[in-house]
Design a protein around this motif. Structure first.
Motif, PDB file in Angstrom:
ATOM      1  N   ARG A  65      27.510  -5.511   7.259  1.00 41.84           N
ATOM      2  CA  ARG A  65      26.219  -5.997   7.901  1.00 41.84           C
ATOM      3  C   ARG A  65      25.223  -5.308   8.310  1.00 41.84           C
ATOM      4  O   ARG A  65      24.748  -5.160   9.453  1.00 41.84           O
ATOM      5  CB  ARG A  65      26.540  -7.230   8.805  1.00 41.84           C
ATOM      6  N   THR A  66      24.913  -4.034   7.557  1.00 37.23           N
ATOM      7  CA  THR A  66      24.110  -3.048   7.809  1.00 37.23           C
ATOM      8  C   THR A  66      23.147  -2.968   6.764  1.00 37.23           C
ATOM      9  O   THR A  66      23.569  -2.586   5.512  1.00 37.23           O
ATOM     10  CB  THR A  66      24.446  -1.551   8.233  1.00 37.23           C
ATOM     11  N   ILE A  67      21.977  -2.624   6.847  1.00 37.45           N
ATOM     12  CA  ILE A  67      20.735  -2.600   6.068  1.00 37.45           C
ATOM     13  C   ILE A  67      19.998  -1.123   6.465  1.00 37.45           C
ATOM     14  O   ILE A  67      19.697  -1.021   7.721  1.00 37.45           O
ATOM     15  CB  ILE A  67      19.950  -3.676   5.745  1.00 37.45           C
ATOM     16  N   GLY A  68      19.816  -0.455   5.228  1.00 39.49           N
ATOM     17  CA  GLY A  68      18.981   0.801   5.289  1.00 39.49           C
ATOM     18  C   GLY A  68      17.594   0.767   5.382  1.00 39.49           C
ATOM     19  O   GLY A  68      17.403  -0.028   4.206  1.00 39.49           O
ATOM     20  N   VAL A  69      16.562   0.910   5.841  1.00 36.80           N
ATOM     21  CA  VAL A  69      15.320   1.215   5.575  1.00 36.80           C
ATOM     22  C   VAL A  69      14.700   2.351   5.712  1.00 36.80           C
ATOM     23  O   VAL A  69      14.784   3.300   6.564  1.00 36.80           O
ATOM     24  CB  VAL A  69      14.386   0.316   6.719  1.00 36.80           C
ATOM     25  N   VAL A  70      14.041   2.775   4.381  1.00 37.81           N
ATOM     26  CA  VAL A  70      13.272   4.078   4.389  1.00 37.81           C
ATOM     27  C   VAL A  70      11.674   3.956   4.284  1.00 37.81           C
ATOM     28  O   VAL A  70      11.186   3.125   3.403  1.00 37.81           O
ATOM     29  CB  VAL A  70      13.656   4.904   3.166  1.00 37.81           C
ATOM     30  N   VAL A  71      11.010   4.469   5.156  1.00 36.71           N
ATOM     31  CA  VAL A  71       9.566   4.510   5.151  1.00 36.71           C
ATOM     32  C   VAL A  71       9.126   5.728   5.022  1.00 36.71           C
ATOM     33  O   VAL A  71       9.469   6.957   5.741  1.00 36.71           O
ATOM     34  CB  VAL A  71       8.843   3.516   6.142  1.00 36.71           C
ATOM     35  N   PRO A  72       7.614   5.851   4.708  1.00 35.57           N
ATOM     36  CA  PRO A  72       7.163   7.445   4.725  1.00 35.57           C
ATOM     37  C   PRO A  72       6.990   7.949   6.225  1.00 35.57           C
ATOM     38  O   PRO A  72       7.205   9.085   6.450  1.00 35.57           O
ATOM     39  CB  PRO A  72       5.903   6.947   3.953  1.00 35.57           C
ATOM     40  N   ARG A  73       6.440   7.021   7.146  1.00 33.03           N
ATOM     41  CA  ARG A  73       5.911   7.267   8.515  1.00 33.03           C
ATOM     42  C   ARG A  73       6.343   6.220   9.344  1.00 33.03           C
ATOM     43  O   ARG A  73       5.707   5.062   9.122  1.00 33.03           O
ATOM     44  CB  ARG A  73       4.569   7.679   8.362  1.00 33.03           C
ATOM     45  N   ILE A  74       7.006   6.355  10.598  1.00 30.09           N
ATOM     46  CA  ILE A  74       7.290   5.509  11.253  1.00 30.09           C
ATOM     47  C   ILE A  74       6.280   5.187  12.318  1.00 30.09           C
ATOM     48  O   ILE A  74       5.886   3.945  12.857  1.00 30.09           O
ATOM     49  CB  ILE A  74       8.856   5.934  12.052  1.00 30.09           C
ATOM     50  N   ASN A  75       5.465   6.062  12.694  1.00 28.74           N
ATOM     51  CA  ASN A  75       4.503   6.066  13.602  1.00 28.74           C
ATOM     52  C   ASN A  75       3.236   5.569  13.215  1.00 28.74           C
ATOM     53  O   ASN A  75       2.202   5.400  13.807  1.00 28.74           O
ATOM     54  CB  ASN A  75       4.322   7.383  14.355  1.00 28.74           C
ATOM     55  N   GLN A  76       2.919   4.823  11.823  1.00 24.96           N
ATOM     56  CA  GLN A  76       1.853   4.132  11.414  1.00 24.96           C
ATOM     57  C   GLN A  76       2.058   3.000  11.655  1.00 24.96           C
ATOM     58  O   GLN A  76       3.187   2.045  11.363  1.00 24.96           O
ATOM     59  CB  GLN A  76       1.653   4.514  10.104  1.00 24.96           C
ATOM     60  N   ASN A  77       0.895   2.007  12.096  1.00 27.38           N
ATOM     61  CA  ASN A  77       0.999   0.716  12.510  1.00 27.38           C
ATOM     62  C   ASN A  77       1.531  -0.326  11.341  1.00 27.38           C
ATOM     63  O   ASN A  77       2.491  -1.176  11.408  1.00 27.38           O
ATOM     64  CB  ASN A  77      -0.503   0.418  13.016  1.00 27.38           C
ATOM     65  N   PHE A  78       1.097   0.204  10.159  1.00 24.02           N
ATOM     66  CA  PHE A  78       1.605  -0.877   8.902  1.00 24.02           C
ATOM     67  C   PHE A  78       3.115  -0.629   8.785  1.00 24.02           C
ATOM     68  O   PHE A  78       3.581  -1.742   8.782  1.00 24.02           O
ATOM     69  CB  PHE A  78       0.731  -0.019   7.696  1.00 24.02           C
ATOM     70  N   VAL A  82       6.078  -3.526   9.511  1.00 19.99           N
ATOM     71  CA  VAL A  82       6.896  -3.878   8.516  1.00 19.99           C
ATOM     72  C   VAL A  82       8.287  -4.096   9.052  1.00 19.99           C
ATOM     73  O   VAL A  82       8.969  -4.844   8.773  1.00 19.99           O
ATOM     74  CB  VAL A  82       6.876  -3.069   6.961  1.00 19.99           C
ATOM     75  N   ILE A  83       8.736  -2.988   9.574  1.00 21.10           N
ATOM     76  CA  ILE A  83      10.102  -2.826  10.256  1.00 21.10           C
ATOM     77  C   ILE A  83      10.274  -3.961  11.267  1.00 21.10           C
ATOM     78  O   ILE A  83      11.277  -4.510  11.391  1.00 21.10           O
ATOM     79  CB  ILE A  83      10.187  -1.476  10.795  1.00 21.10           C
ATOM     80  N   ALA A  84       9.266  -4.260  11.885  1.00 21.44           N
ATOM     81  CA  ALA A  84       9.420  -5.394  12.940  1.00 21.44           C
ATOM     82  C   ALA A  84       9.718  -6.582  12.253  1.00 21.44           C
ATOM     83  O   ALA A  84      10.386  -7.529  12.837  1.00 21.44           O
ATOM     84  CB  ALA A  84       8.279  -5.521  13.939  1.00 21.44           C
ATOM     85  N   SER A 251     -10.246   3.982   1.390  1.00 21.67           N
ATOM     86  CA  SER A 251      -9.055   3.307   0.906  1.00 21.67           C
ATOM     87  C   SER A 251      -7.729   3.780   1.133  1.00 21.67           C
ATOM     88  O   SER A 251      -6.878   2.793   1.100  1.00 21.67           O
ATOM     89  CB  SER A 251      -9.312   3.183  -0.712  1.00 21.67           C
ATOM     90  N   THR A 252      -7.634   4.910   1.625  1.00 20.48           N
ATOM     91  CA  THR A 252      -6.344   5.671   2.266  1.00 20.48           C
ATOM     92  C   THR A 252      -5.833   4.935   3.486  1.00 20.48           C
ATOM     93  O   THR A 252      -4.569   4.745   3.465  1.00 20.48           O
ATOM     94  CB  THR A 252      -6.482   7.148   2.211  1.00 20.48           C
ATOM     95  N   SER A 253      -6.792   4.850   4.560  1.00 23.48           N
ATOM     96  CA  SER A 253      -6.176   4.601   5.974  1.00 23.48           C
ATOM     97  C   SER A 253      -7.204   4.307   6.484  1.00 23.48           C
ATOM     98  O   SER A 253      -8.405   4.843   6.406  1.00 23.48           O
ATOM     99  CB  SER A 253      -5.299   5.659   6.228  1.00 23.48           C
ATOM    100  N   ASP A 254      -7.128   3.555   7.867  1.00 26.92           N
ATOM    101  CA  ASP A 254      -8.279   3.552   8.998  1.00 26.92           C
ATOM    102  C   ASP A 254      -8.119   4.840   9.605  1.00 26.92           C
ATOM    103  O   ASP A 254      -9.372   5.207  10.146  1.00 26.92           O
ATOM    104  CB  ASP A 254      -7.804   2.424   9.985  1.00 26.92           C
ATOM    105  N   SER A 281      -5.989  -1.034   6.509  1.00 23.62           N
ATOM    106  CA  SER A 281      -4.596  -1.251   7.253  1.00 23.62           C
ATOM    107  C   SER A 281      -4.888  -2.134   8.606  1.00 23.62           C
ATOM    108  O   SER A 281      -3.815  -2.624   9.079  1.00 23.62           O
ATOM    109  CB  SER A 281      -4.043  -0.029   7.531  1.00 23.62           C
ATOM    110  N   ASN A 282      -6.040  -2.138   9.159  1.00 19.02           N
ATOM    111  CA  ASN A 282      -6.148  -2.730  10.344  1.00 19.02           C
ATOM    112  C   ASN A 282      -5.322  -2.498  11.529  1.00 19.02           C
ATOM    113  O   ASN A 282      -4.657  -3.026  12.124  1.00 19.02           O
ATOM    114  CB  ASN A 282      -5.817  -4.424  10.121  1.00 19.02           C
ATOM    115  N   GLU A 283      -5.355  -0.925  11.637  1.00 19.51           N
ATOM    116  CA  GLU A 283      -4.878  -0.304  12.855  1.00 19.51           C
ATOM    117  C   GLU A 283      -5.621  -0.871  13.999  1.00 19.51           C
ATOM    118  O   GLU A 283      -6.655  -1.043  14.097  1.00 19.51           O
ATOM    119  CB  GLU A 283      -5.069   1.121  12.754  1.00 19.51           C
ATOM    120  N   ALA A 284      -4.859  -0.915  15.225  1.00 19.65           N
ATOM    121  CA  ALA A 284      -5.124  -1.310  16.539  1.00 19.65           C
ATOM    122  C   ALA A 284      -6.512  -0.989  17.167  1.00 19.65           C
ATOM    123  O   ALA A 284      -7.321  -1.502  17.420  1.00 19.65           O
ATOM    124  CB  ALA A 284      -4.109  -1.360  17.559  1.00 19.65           C
ATOM    125  N   PHE A 285      -6.700   0.568  16.850  1.00 22.43           N
ATOM    126  CA  PHE A 285      -8.013   1.134  17.203  1.00 22.43           C
ATOM    127  C   PHE A 285      -9.135   0.662  16.765  1.00 22.43           C
ATOM    128  O   PHE A 285     -10.410   0.904  17.054  1.00 22.43           O
ATOM    129  CB  PHE A 285      -7.938   2.831  17.062  1.00 22.43           C
TER     130      PHE A 285
END
Length: 344
Positions: A65-78, A82-84, A251-254, A281-285
Motif C-alpha cells: 500500500r505504497t505509491i510513488g510520486v515523481v514531480v519535476p519540482r516540489i516547491n512549485q505551487n502547481f 497535485v501532491i496534496a 505561457s511557461t509560468s507565473d 498556473s495561478n501561483e499565490a503571489f
C-alpha cells in the motif's frame, strides 16, 4: 552515540526463547497463539522498540500500500497542490506516498523511477522532467507489474492512464482576451517544445492569432523563459526590438510573468496600459502584485485527485473496463489588473 541495530522478530524470539514463527504470528494478530503468549510478545516488542517492516509484510501478503510520486519540482505551487490532491485520496484508502523530485533532470528522473521500483511500490504517478529524452525507464515500470499513471507533462507515446490540463484551449482563451483588450503585438514566452504541455500552449497562441488575422512574428517568441530571472531577461530582449510587444504571454509560468512585471516596473512602463502581462498556473503571489497578474488556474489539486482516483478505479474489480484512459481538466482564465486595459 553508536547506531543501534534494528530490532527483528528473531531478537524478540531469542529473548523469550520462542520460535520466530510464533512471534510473527502474534505480531500479525493470529489466533493460533495463546493470549498470554501474545501479550508477552507484544510487551517485549514494545520494550525492544520493534517496528514492523511494512514493505516486507505487505509483500508477503501480495500487496504494497505504497505509491510513488515523481514531480519535476516540489516547491512549485502547481506540483505541491497535485501532491496534496493525491494524498487526500490515498490517505482515505490507507495508502502511503513516497515523493521524489527529478529537479527537471532526466537522469534524476530515471534514478527516482528505479528507486521506486526497488521499493516495490504498487503504482507510480509521474510528470516528466524538462529534458526528458526517451521512455525506456517508464516502460520498465509496467514490466515490474507496477501501474503507471502520467499527469500534466506526459510522454504521448506510452499507452498509460493520463490526467491532462486543457493547455491549448487555455492559451487560446488567454491570447484572445489580450486581443479583445486591444493588444496586437503579443509576445510568447514558450517552454521546451519536447514537452507536450508547451507544444499545446504554443498551438493555442498561434490559433488565436490566426483567428484574428494576425501573422506569426518569430521575433516575438522567446524559448525556455520559465523562471523569474529568465522571464526578465526575455522581456529585456523583447523591449529592445525596434517594434517591441505591447503584451507578453508567459505561457511557461507565473514566475516568468513576475520577471516580466519586474522589468516593466523598472523601466517605468505602465501595466496594463503600455504592456499587458499574462502568466500560467495561478501561483499565490499573482493576487498580491501591483497590478495583480492575469493567469490561468489549472485546478492542480483536482488533477491530483483524478490521478489517484484513476488508480483506484483501475484497481477495483467492480470498475468498468471502459474507464477512460485520459482525463482532461478544463482550466480557467483568471482576469486581473495586468491585462484590463479597457477596464472590462
Amino acid at each position: 552515540m553508536e547506531n543501534q541495530k534494528r530490532t527483528t522478530i528473531y531478537d524478540i524470539a531469542k529473548k523469550l526463547n520462542l520460535n520466530a514463527s510464533s512471534v510473527s504470528r502474534a505480531l500479525n494478530g493470529s489466533s493460533n497463539v495463546s493470549e498470554k503468549t501474545k501479550e508477552l510478545i507484544l510487551k517485549t516488542a514494545k520494550e525492544l522498540n520493534y517496528r514492523q517492516n511494512s514493505i516486507a509484510s505487505n509483500l508477503r501478503k501480495g500487496e504494497n500500500r505504497t505509491i510513488g510520486v515523481v514531480v519535476p519540482r516540489i516547491n512549485q505551487n502547481f506540483f505541491s497542490n497535485v501532491i496534496a490532491g493525491i494524498e487526500e485520496v490515498t490517505y482515505q484508502k490507507g495508502y502511503n506516498l513516497i515523493i521524489c523530485q527529478s529537479n527537471e533532470s532526466y537522469q534524476r528522473e530515471i534514478k527516482c523511477v528505479d528507486t521506486l521500483i526497488n521499493q516495490h511500490v504498487s503504482a507510480i504517478f509521474l510528470s516528466i522532467s524538462a529534458d526528458f529524452e526517451d521512455n525506456e525507464h517508464l516502460k520498465s515500470v509496467g514490466e515490474h507489474q507496477i501501474k503507471l499513471i502520467q499527469f500534466d507533462r506526459v510522454d504521448d507515446e506510452l499507452d498509460t492512464f493520463k490526467v491532462l490540463c486543457g493547455n491549448e484551449e487555455a492559451s487560446f482563451e488567454a491570447v484572445e482576451h489580450l486581443l479583445t483588450q486591444g493588444y496586437r503585438r503579443i509576445a510568447l514566452l514558450e517552454g521546451p517544445q519536447n514537452l507536450n504541455i508547451f507544444r499545446q500552449r504554443k498551438k493555442g497562441y498561434l490559433s488565436a492569432l490566426a483567428k484574428h488575422g494576425l501573422s506569426l512574428l518569430p521575433e516575438l517568441i522567446v524559448e525556455n523563459a520559465w523562471t523569474r530571472e529568465l522571464g526578465a531577461a526575455a522581456t529585456e530582449k523583447l523591449l529592445a526590438l525596434p517594434q517591441p510587444p505591447d503584451a507578453i504571454f508567459a505561457s511557461t509560468s507565473d514566475f516568468a510573468a513576475l520577471g516580466v512585471l519586474d522589468v516593466a516596473q523598472a523601466r517605468g512602463l505602465k501595466v496594463p496600459q503600455e504592456l499587458g502581462i499574462i502568466g500560467f498556473s495561478n501561483e499565490a503571489f499573482t493576487e498580491i502584485t501591483q497590478p495583480s497578474i492575469t493567469t490561468i488556474d489549472q485546478f492542480s489539486k483536482e488533477i491530483g485527485k483524478n490521478v489517484a482516483n484513476l488508480y483506484f478505479q483501475k484497481l477495483s474489480k467492480t470498475a468498468s473496463s471502459e474507464t477512460n484512459k485520459i482525463v482532461s481538466i478544463r482550466p480557467k482564465l483568471i482576469i486581473r489588473g495586468s491585462t484590463l486595459r479597457n477596464g472590462i
